[in-house]
Design an enzyme around this catalytic site. Sequence first.
Site, mmCIF file in Angstrom:
data_model
loop_
_atom_site.group_PDB
_atom_site.id
_atom_site.type_symbol
_atom_site.label_atom_id
_atom_site.label_comp_id
_atom_site.label_asym_id
_atom_site.label_seq_id
_atom_site.Cartn_x
_atom_site.Cartn_y
_atom_site.Cartn_z
ATOM 1 N N LYS A 2 -12.803 -1.611 7.276
ATOM 2 C CA LYS A 2 -12.283 -2.526 8.304
ATOM 3 C C LYS A 2 -12.942 -2.135 9.632
ATOM 4 O O LYS A 2 -14.073 -2.529 9.883
ATOM 5 C CB LYS A 2 -10.769 -2.503 8.324
ATOM 6 N N ASP B 84 -1.345 6.377 6.555
ATOM 7 C CA ASP B 84 -2.431 5.547 6.036
ATOM 8 C C ASP B 84 -2.802 4.543 7.128
ATOM 9 O O ASP B 84 -2.173 3.500 7.269
ATOM 10 C CB ASP B 84 -1.972 4.834 4.760
ATOM 11 N N TRP C 266 0.820 -1.214 0.000
ATOM 12 C CA TRP C 266 0.000 0.000 0.000
ATOM 13 C C TRP C 266 0.849 1.257 0.000
ATOM 14 O O TRP C 266 0.523 2.240 -0.690
ATOM 15 C CB TRP C 266 -0.994 -0.020 1.171
HETATM 16 C C1 PLP Z 1 -3.291 0.000 4.414
HETATM 17 C C2 PLP Z 1 -4.206 0.094 3.228
HETATM 18 N N1 PLP Z 1 -4.146 1.182 2.465
HETATM 19 C C3 PLP Z 1 -4.934 1.317 1.389
HETATM 20 C C4 PLP Z 1 -5.835 0.342 1.037
HETATM 21 C C5 PLP Z 1 -6.704 0.537 -0.183
HETATM 22 O O1 PLP Z 1 -7.997 0.775 0.219
HETATM 23 P P1 PLP Z 1 -9.171 1.004 -0.816
HETATM 24 O O2 PLP Z 1 -9.444 -0.324 -1.439
HETATM 25 O O3 PLP Z 1 -10.280 1.491 0.052
HETATM 26 O O4 PLP Z 1 -8.737 2.000 -1.814
HETATM 27 C C6 PLP Z 1 -5.949 -0.813 1.810
HETATM 28 C C7 PLP Z 1 -6.915 -1.848 1.462
HETATM 29 O O5 PLP Z 1 -7.088 -2.830 2.104
HETATM 30 C C8 PLP Z 1 -5.108 -0.928 2.933
HETATM 31 O O6 PLP Z 1 -5.174 -2.006 3.717
#
Ligand code: PLP
Length: 362
Positions: A197, A173, A102
């Site tokens: 989550k 994040d 991520w």
């Molecule tokens: C730490 C983290 N950042 C970003 C995301 C991406 O999230 P989204 O699918 O809502 O864009 C996730 C998805 O699980 C994540 O766990």
Amino acid sequence: MNRLFNFSAGPAMLPAEVISTIQSELLDYKGTGVSIMEMGHRTPIFDEIVDRTESNIKQLLDIPDNYHVLFMHGGASHQFAAIPLNLLEQGDSADYLVTGTWSEKAGAEAKRLRPEVNVINAESLIEGKRGVTKLSELNLNPNAKYLYYTPNETIGGLAFESIPNVAIPVVADYTSAILSEPVDVSKFGLIFAGAQKNLGIAGISLIIIRDDLLKDLNSDLPILWHYKSMNAERGLYNTPATFAWYVARLMTDWMLEKGGMSYFAKKNGDNAARLYQYIDQSQFYSNDVQIESRSKLNIPFLLSDESKNDLFLKQAESNGLVALKGHRSVGGMRASMYNAMPKDAVEKLISFMDTFANNNLS
Ligand SMILES: Cc1ncc(COP(=O)(O)O)c(C=O)c1O
């Protein structure tokens, strides 16, 4: 009701109490004769949801007065673009610490939009174990406008032990760790998290932003992603994802009823410690993360005999333990255990893992 233990990384398990409340309010929201799904976002009833969710989050995280709590459309990935577009002018730089999928995606998106961004590999490998590199060993840019990191990498199960201590704003994040334990918000410039989550269901993201980072609109920034405008409109610039917002309100009500962050920190910490303890003494399972960098929420593990992966997942499912398959990019298994995962789930998981190991040790 046959609710299974759902170890999905997200969308993730919700508390049965919250789903029951949704069910009981679905046709007729609090005697209005209308479902919340059918109600305008500028009505007093939805206003109450907006106010209550904000005050719940402020209370749960003890957020200082110079921070704003807002919800915006879309997932955490939308924020990968919104953050550099809001906080950086063309030519500005920021440091992005990469410790997994991520943060790598966030760094790539920021660099695409603001090419001066510094994307730094902050994942180390020591004797086959992955970990987070110490800040003092990284090549940070003295001109960076902010430092970006992902406290908990959901896929690789890598977590920071502490908040990076730097003089510039820290942007985090928190998608997979939000509201899982107390956090000193005053150490951050901006925290964001997709809701799917600990905040309920997909469709919206939470942003906690310090006053001074509400900057004026850049020419290349869509207004719907502009923090200052969205904050001025309390997230109601246009029609928001009202149902997801309503679920976030119920989730935060539930967290307060349960005892707030100290309750969840203990439960999540105990669950994780118990599972790591079992994995570490096992001949059959392993986790390749250094102890101080281990996630308390997403625990990846491997079977010593990978040819047994499908059998493991099949038998786990018939024991009521679902979604244990690791992310497609890394394979193996992963147990994601957020706030809704009950205390006894980990015992049931360990008991199954132990029986499986005994039956399959070669
Ligand atoms: C730490 C983290 N950042 C970003 C995301 C991406 O999230 P989204 O699918 O809502 O864009 C996730 C998805 O699980 C994540 O766990």
